[in-house]
Design a protein around this motif. Structure first.
Motif, PDB file in Angstrom:
ATOM      1  N   TYR A   1      14.648   4.957   3.963  1.00  0.00           N
ATOM      2  CA  TYR A   1      13.570   5.717   3.330  1.00  0.00           C
ATOM      3  C   TYR A   1      13.551   7.127   3.901  1.00  0.00           C
ATOM      4  O   TYR A   1      13.311   7.311   5.098  1.00  0.00           O
ATOM      5  N   THR A   2      13.795   8.117   3.042  1.00  0.00           N
ATOM      6  CA  THR A   2      13.675   9.506   3.469  1.00  0.00           C
ATOM      7  C   THR A   2      12.271  10.036   3.243  1.00  0.00           C
ATOM      8  O   THR A   2      11.948  11.140   3.668  1.00  0.00           O
ATOM      9  N   ALA A   3      11.438   9.260   2.567  1.00  0.00           N
ATOM     10  CA  ALA A   3      10.013   9.571   2.410  1.00  0.00           C
ATOM     11  C   ALA A   3       9.259   8.280   2.674  1.00  0.00           C
ATOM     12  O   ALA A   3       9.544   7.262   2.044  1.00  0.00           O
ATOM     13  N   TRP A   4       8.303   8.328   3.591  1.00  0.00           N
ATOM     14  CA  TRP A   4       7.580   7.107   3.945  1.00  0.00           C
ATOM     15  C   TRP A   4       6.193   7.486   4.448  1.00  0.00           C
ATOM     16  O   TRP A   4       6.056   8.400   5.259  1.00  0.00           O
ATOM     17  N   PRO A   5       5.143   6.790   3.980  1.00  0.00           N
ATOM     18  CA  PRO A   5       3.779   7.140   4.388  1.00  0.00           C
ATOM     19  C   PRO A   5       3.399   6.556   5.744  1.00  0.00           C
ATOM     20  O   PRO A   5       3.831   5.447   6.102  1.00  0.00           O
ATOM     21  N   THR A   6       2.614   7.298   6.487  1.00  0.00           N
ATOM     22  CA  THR A   6       1.992   6.768   7.695  1.00  0.00           C
ATOM     23  C   THR A   6       0.862   5.830   7.261  1.00  0.00           C
ATOM     24  O   THR A   6       0.493   5.786   6.079  1.00  0.00           O
ATOM     25  N   PRO A   7       0.289   5.055   8.195  1.00  0.00           N
ATOM     26  CA  PRO A   7      -0.821   4.172   7.816  1.00  0.00           C
ATOM     27  C   PRO A   7      -1.984   4.909   7.142  1.00  0.00           C
ATOM     28  O   PRO A   7      -2.718   4.312   6.354  1.00  0.00           O
TER      29      PRO A   7
ATOM     30  N   ARG B   1      12.566  12.447   6.029  1.00  0.00           N
ATOM     31  CA  ARG B   1      13.775  12.466   6.845  1.00  0.00           C
ATOM     32  C   ARG B   1      14.944  12.962   6.005  1.00  0.00           C
ATOM     33  O   ARG B   1      14.900  12.957   4.781  1.00  0.00           O
ATOM     34  N   ARG B   2      15.999  13.364   6.672  1.00  0.00           N
ATOM     35  CA  ARG B   2      17.174  13.872   5.958  1.00  0.00           C
ATOM     36  C   ARG B   2      17.960  12.731   5.318  1.00  0.00           C
ATOM     37  O   ARG B   2      18.033  11.622   5.861  1.00  0.00           O
ATOM     38  N   ASP B   3      18.556  13.026   4.191  1.00  0.00           N
ATOM     39  CA  ASP B   3      19.328  12.042   3.417  1.00  0.00           C
ATOM     40  C   ASP B   3      20.732  11.988   4.001  1.00  0.00           C
ATOM     41  O   ASP B   3      21.687  12.523   3.426  1.00  0.00           O
ATOM     42  N   ILE B   4      20.886  11.309   5.140  1.00  0.00           N
ATOM     43  CA  ILE B   4      22.110  11.417   5.934  1.00  0.00           C
ATOM     44  C   ILE B   4      23.350  10.916   5.209  1.00  0.00           C
ATOM     45  O   ILE B   4      24.455  11.403   5.459  1.00  0.00           O
TER      46      ILE B   4
ATOM     47  N   LYS C   1      11.804  14.232  -5.376  1.00  0.00           N
ATOM     48  CA  LYS C   1      12.954  13.349  -5.608  1.00  0.00           C
ATOM     49  C   LYS C   1      13.028  12.274  -4.528  1.00  0.00           C
ATOM     50  O   LYS C   1      13.338  11.111  -4.815  1.00  0.00           O
ATOM     51  N   SER C   2      12.734  12.649  -3.286  1.00  0.00           N
ATOM     52  CA  SER C   2      12.733  11.670  -2.195  1.00  0.00           C
ATOM     53  C   SER C   2      11.648  10.622  -2.409  1.00  0.00           C
ATOM     54  O   SER C   2      11.866   9.425  -2.168  1.00  0.00           O
ATOM     55  N   VAL C   3      10.481  11.056  -2.855  1.00  0.00           N
ATOM     56  CA  VAL C   3       9.366  10.132  -3.092  1.00  0.00           C
ATOM     57  C   VAL C   3       9.707   9.173  -4.233  1.00  0.00           C
ATOM     58  O   VAL C   3       9.450   7.961  -4.150  1.00  0.00           O
ATOM     59  N   ILE C   4      10.283   9.708  -5.304  1.00  0.00           N
ATOM     60  CA  ILE C   4      10.651   8.854  -6.444  1.00  0.00           C
ATOM     61  C   ILE C   4      11.717   7.840  -6.028  1.00  0.00           C
ATOM     62  O   ILE C   4      11.659   6.662  -6.412  1.00  0.00           O
ATOM     63  N   ALA C   5      12.684   8.272  -5.208  1.00  0.00           N
ATOM     64  CA  ALA C   5      13.700   7.336  -4.708  1.00  0.00           C
ATOM     65  C   ALA C   5      13.055   6.260  -3.838  1.00  0.00           C
ATOM     66  O   ALA C   5      13.430   5.080  -3.912  1.00  0.00           O
ATOM     67  N   ALA C   6      12.072   6.651  -3.025  1.00  0.00           N
ATOM     68  CA  ALA C   6      11.388   5.670  -2.169  1.00  0.00           C
ATOM     69  C   ALA C   6      10.622   4.649  -3.004  1.00  0.00           C
ATOM     70  O   ALA C   6      10.593   3.453  -2.671  1.00  0.00           O
ATOM     71  N   MET C   7      10.006   5.090  -4.102  1.00  0.00           N
ATOM     72  CA  MET C   7       9.301   4.155  -4.981  1.00  0.00           C
ATOM     73  C   MET C   7      10.281   3.162  -5.599  1.00  0.00           C
ATOM     74  O   MET C   7       9.987   1.957  -5.712  1.00  0.00           O
TER      75      MET C   7
ATOM     76  N   PRO D   1       0.815  -1.223   0.000  1.00  0.00           N
ATOM     77  CA  PRO D   1       0.000   0.000   0.000  1.00  0.00           C
ATOM     78  C   PRO D   1       0.841   1.262   0.000  1.00  0.00           C
ATOM     79  O   PRO D   1       0.427   2.301  -0.524  1.00  0.00           O
ATOM     80  N   GLU D   2       2.048   1.185   0.565  1.00  0.00           N
ATOM     81  CA  GLU D   2       2.916   2.365   0.596  1.00  0.00           C
ATOM     82  C   GLU D   2       3.290   2.826  -0.805  1.00  0.00           C
ATOM     83  O   GLU D   2       3.517   4.026  -1.029  1.00  0.00           O
ATOM     84  N   TYR D   3       3.350   1.899  -1.749  1.00  0.00           N
ATOM     85  CA  TYR D   3       3.715   2.281  -3.117  1.00  0.00           C
ATOM     86  C   TYR D   3       2.646   3.185  -3.727  1.00  0.00           C
ATOM     87  O   TYR D   3       2.961   4.246  -4.304  1.00  0.00           O
TER      88      TYR D   3
END
Length: 525
Positions: free
Chosen positions: A486-492, A499-502, A265-271, A165-167
């Protein structure tokens, strides 16, 4: 479209596939076009060169494929790689059976490239960053073609994307961010170094408007940093892993001022990361360690049942914590710290060469496991390559691993553990270790793991702890552990937290995707 239909109108129906023998121009053309592509060649040979794409009856398959390719950019995939326009032109230009054969194979190649990318990622993680050592489950091309040939085309293509579902939640967020970026909806950056409750004026208005645009504050005409603005700042801070003090300090304003393009960009990387993990069975119970979130969680049947903050590897050389999945098999109570070879020769050997009594909390051990007297060793004669000793720290409250470590044996020598350095958990960015993950609540973590195999996990744990002796306790059922980033992640509920790209890994992933042909696709509407 009319040209395409005309080009295909005279192609034989699959019912006449028996006529498409190895001697027909179409079959010969397919064999030539497939060349050394064994999966495609074997697929067509096994079906006696019956076409998959290029007859009038194959229209549903073509429609499903072109529909997917036309929407590839929505998934953050490199649409130019599949060249939908070129395929359409190639079909429209069909004049001979050899032309049709070349188009047939081109469509199969595009389909396989798309199927591979959307189901398991368009990039190779190890080529992007040496610390991304995740094993990718790539689809078998021959099996993919064979399954598609007998499936309902549109349903098959839809099912290629990750079902997590996160996708879908990340994909929806990407649409919102594209619109915000194209329209400038977030407004100008906040022009201040820090803003506190009680402040007023232009920068506060900029802060207010940006918080409204990002959904943290209802419409407001206030020019003052009042209680409503403070509450909105706190909500933003929680969503971005910041200390929720309600003050828009330098780090908070840095995150508030990030553009929709940066977040996209963070969201696309997370996908892409989710595609890398597609097909991986997380486990009904599993451990989820999100490195840039500095947390470790136990998840049972999709719900977080335990959570603790963590410290991860520092952003330096080989100390960055790698990303991979494994099985946690046991815990060691009252552990000995076997100092990794890299730390021994890079950090401690130079100290010992200057002062043989340095690092006195560590034992120097020979290859037979015997403790060596420091006074009997001339440390100056050894180099990092020739140093023949190991270093160990016996169990104690001051042991670098604390009083318990959690083991999932892996080639990277990474594990979760306690630590005597508790003050580091109070910091906002917690990247200080040599690579392993330190837990703020290791005992509670142990109790949660043992709760599946004993009625009184705390008593069981402390029974071993109180001996002061190193003891291994097996988990009766190994627990999958996933070290993720994951620097971008959905809540339920689908709200995206950032989050920062450490380690700069997500920036590198987006750069690789962009090099492959991914575009942000900033269009209004």
């Amino acid at each position: 479209m009319l040209a395409l239909m005309a080009a295909l109108a005279l192609a034989p129906h699959p019912a006449s596939a028996t006529a498409e023998t190895a001697f027909s121009p179409f079959a010969q053309g397919v064999a030539e076009a497939a060349g050394t592509d064994a999966a495609i060649a074997d697929f067509y040979r096994a079906r006696s060169y019956a076409p998959l794409w290029t007859t009038a009856a194959d229209a549903p398959r073509r429609a499903a494929l072109f529909g997917a390719l036309d929407r590839a950019a929505d998934h953050g995939l490199p649409a130019p790689r599949y060249d939908a326009a070129g395929l359409r032109s190639q079909i429209a230009a069909i004049r001979t059976e050899r032309d049709r054969a070349r188009a047939e194979v081109a469509l199969s190649r595009a389909f396989l490239a798309y199927a591979r990318d959307i189901s398991s990622g368009a990039t190779e993680p190890r080529k992007i960053d040496a610390g991304i050592v995740r094993e990718i489950l790539r689809p078998d091309p021959g099996a993919t073609l064979a399954a598609f040939a007998i499936a309902e085309p549109a349903a098959f293509v839809r099912a290629l994307a990750p079902a997590a579902p996160e996708y879908a939640q990340l994909m929806k967020a990407s649409f919102d961010l594209r619109r915000a970026a194209a329209s400038g909806a977030w407004g100008p950056r906040v022009g201040a170094e820090t803003l506190k409750p009680g402040a007023s004026g232009g920068p506060v208005v900029q802060l207010r408007d940006r918080l409204v645009a990002m959904g943290y504050l209802g419409r407001s005409a206030t020019q003052d940093f009042d209680a409503s603005v403070q509450k909105a700042v706190q909500a933003f801070q929680i969503d971005h892993g910041l200390t929720p003090d309600g003050v828009a300090g330098a780090m908070t304003l840095e995150e508030i001022n990030r553009s929709p393009e940066d977040r996209l960009k963070s969201v696309i990387a997370a996908m892409e990361r989710l595609r890398w993990m597609n097909g991986l069975d997380l486990g009904e119970r599993h451990i989820w360690v999100n490195l840039p979130d500095f947390t470790a969680k136990i998840v049972d049947h999709g719900k977080v049942t335990f959570e603790t903050v963590s410290v991860v590897g520092m952003n330096q050389g080989d100390r960055r914590t790698p990303e991979f999945s494994d099985q946690m098999e046991y815990m060691v109570i009252n552990p000995t710290w076997n100092v990794p070879r890299s730390i021994t020769v890079k950090e401690y050997l130079p100290m010992l060469q200057k002062n043989p009594n340095a690092a006195g909390h560590l034992n120097i051990v020979d290859r037979s496991g015997r403790v060596v007297s420091r006074g009997a060793v001339d440390f100056a004669q050894y180099s990092a390559r020739t140093f023949p000793f190991d270093m160990k720290q016996p169990p104690s409250n001051s042991n670098a691993l604390g009083l318990v470590k959690f083991m999932f044996p892996n080639p990277y020598n990474i594990y979760l553990h306690d630590t005597p350095s508790k003050s580091l958990f109070e910091k906002e960015i917690r990247a200080f270790s040599h690579g392993c993950i330190r837990l703020a609540r290791p005992f509670d973590f142990a109790y949660a793991l043992l709760s599946r195999q004993t009625d009184d996990p705390e008593a069981e744990f402390r029974r071993h702890l109180n001996t002061g002796v190193e003891t291994s306790v097996s988990l009766q059922v190994p627990v999958p552990v996933h070290l993720v980033y994951y620097t971008a992640w959905p809540t339920p509920k689908g709200h995206i937290e950032y989050r920062r790209d450490i380690y700069g890994r997500d920036a590198a992933i987006f750069d690789a995707l962009q090099s492959a042909g991914v575009a942000l696709g900033l269009q209004e509407g």
